[in-house]
Design an enzyme around this catalytic site. Structure first.
Site, PDB file in Angstrom:
ATOM      1  N   ASP A   1       0.952  -1.235   0.061  1.00 45.22           N
ATOM      2  CA  ASP A   1       0.031   0.041  -0.066  1.00 45.22           C
ATOM      3  C   ASP A   1       1.015   1.377  -0.100  1.00 45.22           C
ATOM      4  O   ASP A   1       1.752   1.257   0.858  1.00 45.22           O
ATOM      5  CB  ASP A   1      -0.874  -0.093   1.348  1.00 45.22           C
ATOM      6  CG  ASP A   1      -1.871   0.855   1.237  1.00 45.22           C
ATOM      7  OD1 ASP A   1      -3.116   0.574   1.515  1.00 45.22           O
ATOM      8  OD2 ASP A   1      -1.531   2.340   0.890  1.00 45.22           O
TER       9      ASP A   1
ATOM     10  N   ASP B   1      -4.072   2.492  -5.184  1.00 51.08           N
ATOM     11  CA  ASP B   1      -2.749   2.147  -4.576  1.00 51.08           C
ATOM     12  C   ASP B   1      -2.239   0.907  -3.761  1.00 51.08           C
ATOM     13  O   ASP B   1      -1.269   1.019  -2.735  1.00 51.08           O
ATOM     14  CB  ASP B   1      -2.198   3.464  -3.552  1.00 51.08           C
ATOM     15  CG  ASP B   1      -2.766   3.454  -2.279  1.00 51.08           C
ATOM     16  OD1 ASP B   1      -4.117   2.750  -2.075  1.00 51.08           O
ATOM     17  OD2 ASP B   1      -2.121   4.079  -1.605  1.00 51.08           O
ATOM     18  N   GLU B   2      -3.169  -0.004  -3.892  1.00 51.08           N
ATOM     19  CA  GLU B   2      -3.135  -1.035  -2.983  1.00 51.08           C
ATOM     20  C   GLU B   2      -3.313  -2.483  -3.777  1.00 51.08           C
ATOM     21  O   GLU B   2      -4.013  -2.622  -4.779  1.00 51.08           O
ATOM     22  CB  GLU B   2      -4.267  -0.778  -2.033  1.00 51.08           C
ATOM     23  CG  GLU B   2      -4.297  -1.797  -0.946  1.00 51.08           C
ATOM     24  CD  GLU B   2      -5.519  -1.557  -0.063  1.00 51.08           C
ATOM     25  OE1 GLU B   2      -6.290  -0.572  -0.032  1.00 51.08           O
ATOM     26  OE2 GLU B   2      -5.884  -2.478   0.576  1.00 51.08           O
TER      27      GLU B   2
HETATM   28  P1  TTP Z   1      -5.236   4.971   1.333  1.00 47.06           P
HETATM   29  O1  TTP Z   1      -4.389   3.798   0.876  1.00 47.06           O
HETATM   30  O2  TTP Z   1      -6.271   4.407   2.066  1.00 47.06           O
HETATM   31  O3  TTP Z   1      -4.580   6.169   1.946  1.00 47.06           O
HETATM   32  P2  TTP Z   1      -3.021   7.010   1.516  1.00 47.06           P
HETATM   33  O4  TTP Z   1      -2.249   6.095   0.516  1.00 47.06           O
HETATM   34  O5  TTP Z   1      -3.402   8.349   1.217  1.00 47.06           O
HETATM   35  O6  TTP Z   1      -2.317   6.842   2.937  1.00 47.06           O
HETATM   36  P3  TTP Z   1      -1.860   5.503   3.729  1.00 47.06           P
HETATM   37  O7  TTP Z   1      -0.457   6.074   3.795  1.00 47.06           O
HETATM   38  O8  TTP Z   1      -2.524   5.534   5.212  1.00 47.06           O
HETATM   39  O9  TTP Z   1      -1.853   4.321   2.904  1.00 47.06           O
HETATM   40  O10 TTP Z   1      -5.897   5.387   0.131  1.00 47.06           O
HETATM   41  C1  TTP Z   1      -5.222   5.689  -1.424  1.00 47.06           C
HETATM   42  C2  TTP Z   1      -5.587   6.868  -2.004  1.00 47.06           C
HETATM   43  O11 TTP Z   1      -7.020   6.883  -2.296  1.00 47.06           O
HETATM   44  C3  TTP Z   1      -5.338   8.292  -1.139  1.00 47.06           C
HETATM   45  O12 TTP Z   1      -4.023   8.816  -1.329  1.00 47.06           O
HETATM   46  C4  TTP Z   1      -6.585   9.128  -1.514  1.00 47.06           C
HETATM   47  C5  TTP Z   1      -7.530   8.195  -2.079  1.00 47.06           C
HETATM   48  N1  TTP Z   1      -8.613   8.132  -1.121  1.00 47.06           N
HETATM   49  C6  TTP Z   1      -9.752   9.120  -1.274  1.00 47.06           C
HETATM   50  O13 TTP Z   1     -10.044   9.719  -2.308  1.00 47.06           O
HETATM   51  N2  TTP Z   1     -10.766   9.111  -0.180  1.00 47.06           N
HETATM   52  C7  TTP Z   1     -10.672   8.178   0.792  1.00 47.06           C
HETATM   53  O14 TTP Z   1     -11.695   8.474   1.627  1.00 47.06           O
HETATM   54  C8  TTP Z   1      -9.770   7.248   1.246  1.00 47.06           C
HETATM   55  C9  TTP Z   1      -9.457   6.583   2.373  1.00 47.06           C
HETATM   56  C10 TTP Z   1      -8.541   7.334  -0.075  1.00 47.06           C
HETATM   57 MG    MG Z   2      -2.037   3.852   0.487  1.00 45.36          MG
END
Ligand code: TTP
Ligand code: MG
Length: 395
Positions: free
Chosen positions: A10, A106-107
């Site tokens: 991720d 991103d996962e």
């Molecule tokens: P995530 O992987 O949940 O968050 P992140 O990558 O920003 O942070 P982390 O280091 O905790 O993984 O989500 C990936 C992307 O998806 C995030 O950068 C923005 C988008 N996203 C939204 O647009 N709305 C949301 O509610 C979430 C959770 C994520």
């Molecule tokens: Mg992320």
């Protein structure tokens, strides 16, 4: 003995990290990326780790974030750019194995079975994945390596950002013991409260209960708790149709009643859906629309077709038909959405559902538009495309 073969990756603070990558002056700054599309209904998409120190998190209204961190750097989302980096991310993952399950932009999960001769032990591969992402994208990811998906997902989250956590089969119960029950899949705020009332706060506390007892207490959820608390999860990494559906929706600052306006938005949304389908080389044979009214009542209607669709005009026309047949536009609309599901790889020589003669011309146009979208972003070419379609193809 279960093998140590499942990786969960991720990216860290993904949208914010891409913004920092493109503008190094933002390094170390609290960066908040959010949809400031229409009206005041914008929410935070993500916040950099510096911004999280102020208590800002995804889905928080931007207005609230600005109170918590007035000096933060607030940026609009640039979905096309994130999509570009995401593509790069997935091609790195695919360079290790075809067994990649896309979970979101991103996962992903990877199954390392069969990779060891080429790349070394699972531990070495997990490390290599992390390093290659960093080298090639300039961004950091967090990685979890474990015997199954459930554990790998928890592991990748434990040492964010830029973490690597390995849970070996013999360490599973100990690893879970001290974690809060909220880490278990399916344990939301409600169930967490119920568990707390029974004195259950850590996963280890659940391990003390028998399957029968948990079933009596919580039914099917209880059975799930029994297995997950022992780290048992047999789900496979699902590489087929790992994206289940692609959709876009928009909430309006003022409810819309005029059909023409609604169809114009529907076309824009269909464009985005189509663009994402084709960027992932996918088409789907189910189209669905979603409508929400002022009273928040929400309706989804779908249709399954004999052929798959991916072109904007096809997605739009079917969506429009769904809205009409189901009489969904009799009241002002607060939110409109459209999407495509039942996805499969795009057949390059796919027949146009509507008109074969226009097919070639439309395809050429779609390709040009895709190139422009990649170069200049969505908004700049959307209007032009609608004009072209109106003048040229949609009479
Ligand atoms: P995530 O992987 O949940 O968050 P992140 O990558 O920003 O942070 P982390 O280091 O905790 O993984 O989500 C990936 C992307 O998806 C995030 O950068 C923005 C988008 N996203 C939204 O647009 N709305 C949301 O509610 C979430 C959770 C994520
Ligand atoms: Mg992320």
């Amino acid at each position: 003995m279960k093998q140590l073969n499942i990786v969960h990756v991720d990216m860290d603070a993904f949208f914010a990290a891409v913004e920092k990558l493109d503008n190094p002056a933002l390094q170390d700054k609290p960066v908040i990326v959010g949809g400031v599309s229409i009206g005041q209904r914008g929410v935070v998409a993500t916040a950099s780790y510096e911004a999280r120190e102020f208590g800002i998190h995804s889905a928080m209204p931007i207005a609230k974030a600005k109170i918590l961190c007035p000096d933060g750097i607030y940026l609009p989302t640039r979905k096309d750019r994130y999509q570009q980096v995401s593509k790069q991310f997935f091609s790195i993952l695919n360079s290790f194995t075809p067994l990649v399950e896309k979970i979101s932009i991103d996962e992903a999960f990877l199954d390392l079975t069969g990779c060891h001769k080429l790349f070394g032990s699972s531990e070495e591969i997990a490390k290599k994945i992390k390093e290659k992402i960093n080298m090639e994208t300039g961004l950091t990811a967090s990685v979890g390596l474990a015997p199954n998906k459930f554990l790998a997902k928890i592991a990748s989250d434990l040492k964010k950002p830029a973490g690597l956590t390995i849970v070996r089969p013999e360490e599973v119960e100990e690893f879970l013991e001290k974690l809060p029950v909220g880490k278990l899949w399916g344990v939301g705020i409600k169930l967490e409260k119920k568990l707390k009332n029974l004195g259950i706060e850590e996963i280890g506390d659940i391990q003390q209960f028998s399957l029968q007892k948990l079933n009596d207490l919580f039914g099917r959820s209880g059975v799930k708790l029994f297995y997950l608390s022992r780290g048992i999860d047999n789900r496979k990494v699902n590489t087929e149709n790992s994206i289940k559906s692609i959709s876009h929706e928009e909430t309006f600052s003022k409810d819309i009643f005029k059909k023409d306006e609604i169809y114009a938005v529907l076309m824009q949304l269909a464009e985005k859906v189509s663009y994402r389908l084709r960027s992932n080389d996918l088409a789907g044979n189910t189209v669905f629309v979603k409508v929400r009214y002022a009273d928040f009542k929400t309706y989804t209607r779908r249709i399954t077709l004999k052929k798959s669709v991916s072109r904007p005009e096809e997605v739009y026309q079917i969506g429009k038909r769904l809205l009409k047949i189901n009489k969904l536009l009799k009241k002002p609309v607060r939110l409109l959405g459209i999407g495509v599901s039942k996805l499969a790889p795009l057949q390059k020589k796919q027949l146009n559902l509507f008109d074969k003669q226009k097919e070639k011309k439309q395809d050429q146009l779609v390709n040009v538009i895709d190139d422009l979208n990649n170069k200049y972003g969505f908004q700049s070419v959307q209007r032009a495309r609608e004009l072209l379609l109106n003048d040229d193809l949609s009479q």
